[in-house]
Design a protein around this motif. Structure first.
Motif, PDB file in Angstrom:
ATOM      1  N   THR A 167      12.005  70.383  13.669  1.00 13.02           N
ATOM      2  CA  THR A 167      12.411  71.648  14.266  1.00 13.02           C
ATOM      3  C   THR A 167      13.155  72.664  13.611  1.00 13.02           C
ATOM      4  OG1 THR A 167      13.060  72.496  16.323  1.00 13.02           O
ATOM      5  CG2 THR A 167      13.801  70.462  15.778  1.00 13.02           C
ATOM      6  N   ARG A 187      23.507  70.051  21.558  1.00 13.20           N
ATOM      7  CA  ARG A 187      23.988  70.342  20.244  1.00 13.20           C
ATOM      8  C   ARG A 187      25.288  69.573  19.811  1.00 13.20           C
ATOM      9  NH1 ARG A 187      22.367  74.485  16.640  1.00 13.20           N
ATOM     10  NH2 ARG A 187      23.911  74.689  14.702  1.00 13.20           N
ATOM     11  N   LYS A 216      27.909  67.896  16.636  1.00 11.99           N
ATOM     12  CA  LYS A 216      28.290  67.522  15.137  1.00 11.99           C
ATOM     13  C   LYS A 216      28.881  66.463  14.709  1.00 11.99           C
ATOM     14  CE  LYS A 216      26.884  71.750  13.381  1.00 11.99           C
ATOM     15  NZ  LYS A 216      26.151  72.148  12.323  1.00 11.99           N
ATOM     16  N   CYS A 269      34.674  67.119  18.122  1.00 12.15           N
ATOM     17  CA  CYS A 269      34.283  68.545  17.721  1.00 12.15           C
ATOM     18  C   CYS A 269      34.394  69.626  18.792  1.00 12.15           C
ATOM     19  CB  CYS A 269      33.295  68.692  16.892  1.00 12.15           C
ATOM     20  SG  CYS A 269      31.666  68.629  17.477  1.00 12.15           S
ATOM     21  N   ARG A 285      32.111  70.112  20.929  1.00  9.28           N
ATOM     22  CA  ARG A 285      30.719  71.243  21.055  1.00  9.28           C
ATOM     23  C   ARG A 285      29.892  70.677  22.213  1.00  9.28           C
ATOM     24  NH1 ARG A 285      28.922  73.922  17.010  1.00  9.28           N
ATOM     25  NH2 ARG A 285      30.478  73.212  15.913  1.00  9.28           N
ATOM     26  N   GLU A 294      25.141  72.419  32.393  1.00 11.32           N
ATOM     27  CA  GLU A 294      25.345  73.040  31.029  1.00 11.32           C
ATOM     28  C   GLU A 294      24.420  71.954  30.087  1.00 11.32           C
ATOM     29  OE1 GLU A 294      29.273  74.552  30.035  1.00 11.32           O
ATOM     30  OE2 GLU A 294      28.865  76.115  31.373  1.00 11.32           O
ATOM     31  N   TYR A 295      23.323  71.775  30.111  1.00  7.87           N
ATOM     32  CA  TYR A 295      22.501  70.861  29.297  1.00  7.87           C
ATOM     33  C   TYR A 295      21.023  71.256  29.227  1.00  7.87           C
ATOM     34  CZ  TYR A 295      22.185  68.209  33.937  1.00  7.87           C
ATOM     35  OH  TYR A 295      21.995  67.950  35.008  1.00  7.87           O
ATOM     36  N   PHE A 326      35.474  72.399  15.980  1.00  4.67           N
ATOM     37  CA  PHE A 326      35.118  72.511  14.811  1.00  4.67           C
ATOM     38  C   PHE A 326      33.719  72.312  14.560  1.00  4.67           C
ATOM     39  CE2 PHE A 326      36.573  68.135  14.864  1.00  4.67           C
ATOM     40  CZ  PHE A 326      35.600  67.624  14.303  1.00  4.67           C
ATOM     41  N   ASP A 327      33.184  72.963  13.289  1.00  5.90           N
ATOM     42  CA  ASP A 327      31.900  72.785  12.885  1.00  5.90           C
ATOM     43  C   ASP A 327      32.148  71.931  11.628  1.00  5.90           C
ATOM     44  OD1 ASP A 327      29.232  73.094  12.524  1.00  5.90           O
ATOM     45  OD2 ASP A 327      29.378  75.129  11.556  1.00  5.90           O
ATOM     46  N   ASP A 380      35.501  76.409  14.276  1.00  2.00           N
ATOM     47  CA  ASP A 380      34.623  77.013  14.996  1.00  2.00           C
ATOM     48  C   ASP A 380      35.117  77.460  16.435  1.00  2.00           C
ATOM     49  OD1 ASP A 380      32.040  77.720  15.760  1.00  2.00           O
ATOM     50  OD2 ASP A 380      31.030  76.029  15.562  1.00  2.00           O
ATOM     51  N   LEU A 391      25.829  80.449  19.045  1.00  2.00           N
ATOM     52  CA  LEU A 391      25.400  79.479  18.294  1.00  2.00           C
ATOM     53  C   LEU A 391      26.031  78.099  18.526  1.00  2.00           C
ATOM     54  CD1 LEU A 391      23.285  79.014  16.076  1.00  2.00           C
ATOM     55  CD2 LEU A 391      24.957  79.474  14.401  1.00  2.00           C
ATOM     56  N   PHE A 392      27.150  78.149  18.820  1.00  2.86           N
ATOM     57  CA  PHE A 392      28.007  77.040  19.228  1.00  2.86           C
ATOM     58  C   PHE A 392      27.196  75.909  19.871  1.00  2.86           C
ATOM     59  CE2 PHE A 392      31.530  74.838  21.573  1.00  2.86           C
ATOM     60  CZ  PHE A 392      32.313  74.250  20.149  1.00  2.86           C
ATOM     61  N   THR A 393      26.448  76.243  20.979  1.00  2.00           N
ATOM     62  CA  THR A 393      25.637  75.344  21.997  1.00  2.00           C
ATOM     63  C   THR A 393      24.202  75.449  21.749  1.00  2.00           C
ATOM     64  OG1 THR A 393      25.834  76.834  23.540  1.00  2.00           O
ATOM     65  CG2 THR A 393      27.561  75.116  23.429  1.00  2.00           C
ATOM     66  N   HIS A 394      23.882  76.492  20.852  1.00  2.00           N
ATOM     67  CA  HIS A 394      22.267  76.732  20.564  1.00  2.00           C
ATOM     68  C   HIS A 394      21.506  75.469  20.364  1.00  2.00           C
ATOM     69  CE1 HIS A 394      18.655  78.864  19.392  1.00  2.00           C
ATOM     70  NE2 HIS A 394      19.110  79.879  20.268  1.00  2.00           N
ATOM     71  N   HIS A 395      20.557  74.847  21.152  1.00  2.00           N
ATOM     72  CA  HIS A 395      19.937  73.865  20.776  1.00  2.00           C
ATOM     73  C   HIS A 395      18.956  74.193  19.711  1.00  2.00           C
ATOM     74  CE1 HIS A 395      20.308  71.445  24.632  1.00  2.00           C
ATOM     75  NE2 HIS A 395      21.519  71.977  24.183  1.00  2.00           N
ATOM     76  N   ALA A 396      18.270  73.308  18.899  1.00  2.00           N
ATOM     77  CA  ALA A 396      17.107  73.499  17.737  1.00  2.00           C
ATOM     78  C   ALA A 396      15.832  74.074  18.578  1.00  2.00           C
ATOM     79  CB  ALA A 396      16.898  72.347  17.134  1.00  2.00           C
ATOM     80  N   HIS A 403      16.458  76.570  23.322  1.00  2.00           N
ATOM     81  CA  HIS A 403      17.456  76.441  24.687  1.00  2.00           C
ATOM     82  C   HIS A 403      18.923  76.573  24.400  1.00  2.00           C
ATOM     83  CE1 HIS A 403      18.845  75.412  28.523  1.00  2.00           C
ATOM     84  NE2 HIS A 403      19.103  74.382  28.280  1.00  2.00           N
ATOM     85  N   PRO A 417      22.392  76.251  26.744  1.00  2.00           N
ATOM     86  CA  PRO A 417      23.084  75.649  27.949  1.00  2.00           C
ATOM     87  C   PRO A 417      23.951  76.875  28.431  1.00  2.00           C
ATOM     88  CG  PRO A 417      23.155  73.918  26.349  1.00  2.00           C
ATOM     89  CD  PRO A 417      22.798  75.083  25.651  1.00  2.00           C
ATOM     90  N   ARG A 418      24.777  77.542  27.385  1.00  2.00           N
ATOM     91  CA  ARG A 418      25.798  78.477  27.777  1.00  2.00           C
ATOM     92  C   ARG A 418      24.901  80.097  26.972  1.00  2.00           C
ATOM     93  NH1 ARG A 418      29.680  74.244  27.401  1.00  2.00           N
ATOM     94  NH2 ARG A 418      30.378  74.996  25.222  1.00  2.00           N
ATOM     95  N   GLU A 471      29.497  82.885  30.504  1.00  2.00           N
ATOM     96  CA  GLU A 471      29.543  81.235  30.569  1.00  2.00           C
ATOM     97  C   GLU A 471      30.414  80.489  29.543  1.00  2.00           C
ATOM     98  OE1 GLU A 471      25.194  80.935  32.525  1.00  2.00           O
ATOM     99  OE2 GLU A 471      25.373  80.948  30.429  1.00  2.00           O
ATOM    100  N   GLN A 514      33.778  78.521  29.876  1.00  2.00           N
ATOM    101  CA  GLN A 514      33.929  77.276  29.323  1.00  2.00           C
ATOM    102  C   GLN A 514      35.235  77.111  28.730  1.00  2.00           C
ATOM    103  OE1 GLN A 514      32.836  74.257  28.607  1.00  2.00           O
ATOM    104  NE2 GLN A 514      34.200  74.127  26.719  1.00  2.00           N
TER     105      GLN A 514
END
Lengths: 281, 345
Positions: A81, A244, A246, A252, A254, A280-281, B256-257, B274, B280-285, B288, B290-291, B296, B300
């Motif tokens: 993906t 997501r 790391k 971290c 995240r 928030e998931y 951090f990233d 970070d 992008l911090f929480t952006h799923h592949a 989707h 979540p924030r 939002e 957080q």
């Protein structure tokens, strides 16, 4: 003993690659540790995940698909993906990469021993459920009745077909396989979405029956009312989340949901716990 | 507790001596403000500075830090196997760190050094440091440190506390590390019997000058979901443009990233600061997120500092009241207002 530097992956070699689904979007990678001591250090429980670490590409958190009872290797099934997963799909047997973990909590086996287990899994979230089923089968006398409801869009999208057939043939657990739809005249399993199949075959709710539910958001959304209707208590419904990530070790910042970190406090939570947490998931 | 008197006339010479044992870090002018920087040979800290845009958190948590190196060249041994970058050698002295910034390092230590995991990179940076703090005689109008478990003369996390007493610094020796620094610098003049009182007087005066306060006594008693679902968030955070300035300026922000960077066949794995303000911090592949909405992400950040951290560690707010975010926010969002709103909700 585990690696004192939790960011340092154990070097592994890709030992085997299996294409799992007809659309080739899912492959199972079998890894062997270059240093046998690292296999001992990687001791894991069913439900945990690890970071697959590809030098030059990055890391991805993936659920462990092999069972702790399977020795000599670790397996992960990866959906193609993003950047790292796409690169991984292009890698070959013999390539060297890294494995960091195991990470997170696991399905609460200390509570689940001696209980009836209903597993509801959909799509490619079935990976840690494979680990769990295999582990329970290898410790069959420690569990009560085991029912597995597993569905995918079509027969060609079901993971681990060889395992599924073997488990069905053994008859030690009740397999309830379903696909959304098929025109295969020889299809001998269920047709239709997972929630109605689960409603039909799920064991009655009791203090000694737990449900483990893992799948895409839509499946979860429609399975919850079914389990509610059947009387499953929210602390008897166990789920595994993804966010997501790391670091994978809670540093971290995240993957948090409220004060919980999915990587360290999770990924496994009961529905009871999730009810107290932001969505928030 | 011992007090050493450092005549300002002997300060520069002492630092030159200390250089033999330490790499020095201190405040230096930058544009219209100051920053903490590694002091080059002959360079001295500007001890008359008022404030810095960024805290010295980079000393333990660099903005960008190489963790591992590797080669992708398959003709070489150990190709594709990560090698930890060795720790930089030698001791460092952080001169002029403010008490609230030292407290912030102690708060972030709870994240990087816990019962489950120890972050070797953070810890090795931390352990080589001696923190030579400088008390704040004249706090700024945005300083609300006294209501955040620290203050202009607070000692937590410091090895020495320097107090500017006009023609001299009075050094309060707090740890063995601090004692060693003063000895390396040759600062050995015992301050007179009135030193403690002089420090207490300046402390009382500085603390009294801080009128800006936050209250959080009622926050721990409310549930996460009560505060998370509170109706005021969109109003309070309406102006936020998610620029992330607050997260970089904040001495307690530690997110951090981790990224891989490759040049030819040589690669490094790097950790970078970070910010939870970015999508992008929480952006799923999967696509989707979540924030998904800007507000939002801002919720957080405030919930993390003012509620999640409070609940997780029972060590007060994850805020030291330095006031940097209040000063630097382009949308005038004020954490004091947010904190008091949460407390009164």
């Amino acid at each position: 003993m585990r690696n004192p530097n939790p960011y340092e992956p154990y070097p592994v070699r890709i030992d085997d690659i299996t294409v799992e689904t007809e659309d080739k979007s899912l492959k199972t990678f079998k890894f062997v540790f270059l240093n046998p001591e690292h296999e001992e250090m990687f001791a894991y429980k069913a439900g945990q995940f690890a970071e697959l670490s590809i030098p030059g590409q990055g890391e991805i958190p993936i659920g462990i698909a092999s069972s702790p009872t399977e020795k000599g290797f670790v397996k992960f099934t990866v959906f193609k993906t993003g950047k790292v997963t796409s690169y991984l799909h292009s890698m070959q047997v013999g390539d060297i990469m890294g494995l960091r973990g195991p990470m997170g909590n696991w399905y609460p086996w200390e509570i689940l021993e001696g209980k009836n287990i209903l597993i509801v899994g959909g799509g490619f979230a079935f990976t840690t459920l494979r680990s769990s089923i295999k582990m329970m089968l290898d410790n069959r006398d420690k569990f009560g009745k085991i029912d597995v409801v597993y569905g995918a869009r079509s027969p060609g999208m079901l993971l681990y077909m060889d395992d599924l057939k073997e488990w069905e043939a053994q008859g030690k657990i009740n397999m309830h396989i379903t696909v959304d739809k098929t025109d295969d005249p020889n299809w001998k399993y269920h047709q239709g979405f997972i929630p109605p199949v689960a409603e039909k075959v799920a064991p009655p709710a009791s203090d000694d029956t737990y449900a483990i539910v893992c799948g895409p958001p839509m499946m979860i959304k429609f399975t919850m009312p079914v389990l509610d209707k059947l009387g499953y208590k929210h602390d008897h419904i166990i789920m595994s989340l993804e966010n997501r990530m790391k670091c994978g070790i809670g540093m971290c910042g995240r993957c948090n949901i409220g004060k919980e970190l999915v990587c360290k406090d999770g990924p496994v939570f009961t529905l009871d716990q999730l009810n107290q947490m932001p969505k928030e998931y | 507790m011992s007090y050493i008197r450092i005549a300002k006339a002997s300060w520069d010479g002492g630092l030159e001596k200390a250089r033999k044992a330490y790499e020095l870090i201190g405040p230096v002018p930058e544009k219209d403000s100051h920053k903490y920087a590694v002091l080059a040979a002959g360079q001295l800290p500007d001890m008359g500075f008022k404030s810095t845009k960024l805290s010295p958190k980079w000393v333990v948590f660099p903005q960008s830090e190489v963790m591992f190196e590797y080669t992708l060249d398959e003709s070489k041994a150990n190709h594709h196997i990560l090698q930890e970058v060795p720790a930089a050698p030698g001791a460092r002295a952080v001169i002029g760190i403010r008490p609230y910034d030292a407290k912030a390092i102690q708060l972030t230590k709870m994240n990087f050094d816990n019962k489950d995991y120890k972050d070797p990179f953070w810890l090795r940076n931390y352990e080589r440091c001696t923190f030579v703090g400088l008390a704040i005689n004249e706090p700024s109008s945005t300083d609300f440190s006294t209501s955040c478990g620290t203050g202009p003369f607070a000692e937590e996390g410091l090895d020495v506390l320097l107090v500017d007493a006009g023609d001299a610094f009075i050094a309060k020796v707090l740890t063995d590390k601090g004692k060693k620094f003063l000895s390396e610098a040759g600062f050995a003049e015992e301050a007179g019997a009135d030193a403690a009182k002089a420090v207490e007087d300046l402390k009382a005066k500085a603390e009294a000058a801080i009128t800006s306060k936050v209250s959080y006594n009622k926050i721990a008693g409310k549930t996460i979901m009560d505060l998370y679902d509170a109706p005021f968030w969109k109003d309070v955070l309406f102006g936020c443009i998610n620029c992330g300035t607050c997260t970089y300026a904040c001495p307690t922000c530690w997110c951090f990233d981790i990224q891989d960077e490759v040049k030819g066949t040589d690669g490094v794995r790097v950790r970078n600061w970070d910010s939870c303000m970015t999508g992008l911090f929480t952006h799923h592949a999967s696509g989707h997120n979540p924030r998904e909405h800007e507000w939002e992400r801002t919720r957080q950040r405030f919930m993390h500092k003012l509620k999640y951290f409070v609940d997780k560690y029972d060590a007060g707010l994850m805020c030291v009241g330095c006031g940097r975010c209040v000063e630097q926010c382009p949308a005038n969002i004020d954490i004091r207002t947010v904190c008091n709103t949460l407390n009164d909700f």
